[in-house]
Design an enzyme around this catalytic site. Structure first.
Site, mmCIF file in Angstrom:
data_model
loop_
_atom_site.group_PDB
_atom_site.id
_atom_site.type_symbol
_atom_site.label_atom_id
_atom_site.label_comp_id
_atom_site.label_asym_id
_atom_site.label_seq_id
_atom_site.Cartn_x
_atom_site.Cartn_y
_atom_site.Cartn_z
ATOM 1 N N LEU A 1 4.415 -1.435 -6.917
ATOM 2 C CA LEU A 1 3.003 -1.534 -6.514
ATOM 3 C C LEU A 1 2.276 -2.538 -7.405
ATOM 4 C CD1 LEU A 1 3.988 1.083 -5.104
ATOM 5 C CD2 LEU A 1 1.632 1.856 -5.228
ATOM 6 N N TYR A 2 2.705 -2.637 -8.660
ATOM 7 C CA TYR A 2 2.158 -3.637 -9.571
ATOM 8 C C TYR A 2 2.407 -5.043 -8.990
ATOM 9 C CZ TYR A 2 2.136 -6.559 -13.850
ATOM 10 O OH TYR A 2 1.910 -7.543 -14.788
ATOM 11 N N GLY A 3 3.637 -5.278 -8.535
ATOM 12 C CA GLY A 3 3.987 -6.585 -7.952
ATOM 13 C C GLY A 3 3.166 -6.859 -6.701
ATOM 14 N N GLY B 1 0.192 -5.717 -6.144
ATOM 15 C CA GLY B 1 -1.165 -6.031 -6.615
ATOM 16 C C GLY B 1 -1.267 -7.490 -7.038
ATOM 17 N N LYS B 2 -0.251 -7.980 -7.734
ATOM 18 C CA LYS B 2 -0.259 -9.383 -8.182
ATOM 19 C C LYS B 2 -0.189 -10.338 -6.988
ATOM 20 C CE LYS B 2 -0.458 -9.152 -12.685
ATOM 21 N NZ LYS B 2 -1.772 -9.428 -13.275
#
Ligand code: NAD
Length: 313
Positions: A144-146, A148-149
């Protein structure tokens, strides 16, 4: 330059602030201190070399008020923990995408056009290729971090296309060094301080990634910013070697002067769901312009272990 640095009290952001101030630029740091530390920029605050705003990027009106009068935004604020998305599923949506939208919208309202963005290798997802150039696609993140980026990159690109913004987007390798507050080195040191006989290692220890020293990272960011001026400037920022997780564990044990530490692997090829176990970033694009990391991945890791152990600020 009148620089507005979001996340400027964080690990990488504070090193960037050091350099910008050294180069004579006017700097405002906007940070909610959720994972940052005011101490990292205290020397500048004491000398009045930098303005500090403790506030959240999710408050658009506040961002809009404080961003006025700047000409360049370095957007470095985000949730830094790739793993947290597993348990807090809206975190990267808010801190990655909505926060970036607020920065861009505040810039638009004040006709500020230049944005430098801290993206990540994780936007590429899990790939069949090991060495990834900026042209690799499709980019399908597995964390999910990826996501977001990648969402933030998309918004920045759209503001460039629609409102004539200009951007420098950097997809970083794993960045390590003094003031590091998270990641595998900090994790191993904390665990070994609690128990110097055993070390739990997430995964099988064969995860293999490039580690970039923080001063090389800041140097690369400012090099690209000074040397290219297209509307969209996208760069991988990495050294060209990698280090395995087991090698990091060995180096931490060596630097802590611990013998016979038993390494206990949790097993599986990845540290956690969403972890990309093996990759290398192809940094030829920025290398060709004349920038190269000064430290190899192993050298960066070794230096960062010493920094964290001796709390070099
Ligand atoms: P960090 O946590 O030290 O820095 C992030 C800063 O942003 C912190 O000071 C935090 O307090 C601030 N912040 C977070 N949410 C905020 C909000 N809503 N409003 C205002 N401030 C907020 O992490 P870092 O490692 O220095 O990372 C800096 C940037 O680089 C991040 O965007 C991160 O995703 C990106 N990045 C880091 C790495 C790495 O290896 N460290 C790799 C790739 C990308």
């Amino acid at each position: 330059m009148k620089a507005f640095v979001t996340g400027g009290a964080g690990f990488i952001g504070s090193h960037l602030v050091d350099t910008l101030i050294k180069q004579g630029h006017t700097v405002t740091v906007y940070d909610n201190l959720s994972s940052g530390n005011k101490e990292f920029i205290s020397q500048h605050l004491e000398h009045g070399a930098c303005r500090f705003i403790k506030a959240d990027l999710l408050a658009l009106k506040k961002v809009e008020k404080e961003i006025a009068g700047h000409d360049t935004v370095f957007h470095f604020a985000a949730n830094p923990h790739v793993r947290l998305g597993e348990t807090h599923t809206d975190l990267d949506m808010n801190q990655g995408v909505v926060a970036t939208y607020n920065v861009l919208e505040a810039m638009r309202r004040h006709a500020i056009k230049k944005i430098v963005f801290s993206s990540s290798s994780v936007v590429y997802g899990e790939t069949t290729e090991l060495s990834l150039p900026e042209t690799y696609g499709p980019t399908l993140p597995i964390s999910l971090y990826g996501a977001g980026k990648l969402g933030a990159e998309g918004l920045i690109s759209a503001f460039c296309g629609t409102f004539d913004f200009q951007t420098w987007i950097y997809r970083f390798a794993n960045v390590v060094g003094a003031r590091g507050t998270h990641g595998v080195i900090v994790d191993f040191i904390e665990k070994l301080r609690k128990n110097p006989h055993e070390l739990e290692i997430l995964g099988d220890g064969k995860q293999c990634k490039p580690y970039l020293y923080v001063s090389d990272c800041v140097d690369g960011i400012l090099f690209g910013f000074a040397h290219v001026s297209e509307k969209m400037n996208l760069f991988n920022l990495s050294c060209d070697t990698t280090t395995t997780v087991t090698r990091i564990a060995e180096m931490v044990a060596e630097e802590m002067k611990l013998n016979n530490v038993s390494f206990n692997y949790t097993g599986g090829i990845r540290g956690w769901k969403g972890d990309v176990p093996r990759f290398q970033l192809d940094a030829q694009k920025i290398n060709t312009l004349g920038w190269k990391a000064t430290l190899t991945s192993d050298e960066a890791v070794r230096k960062a272990i010493r920094d964290v152990l001796h709390a070099n600020l």
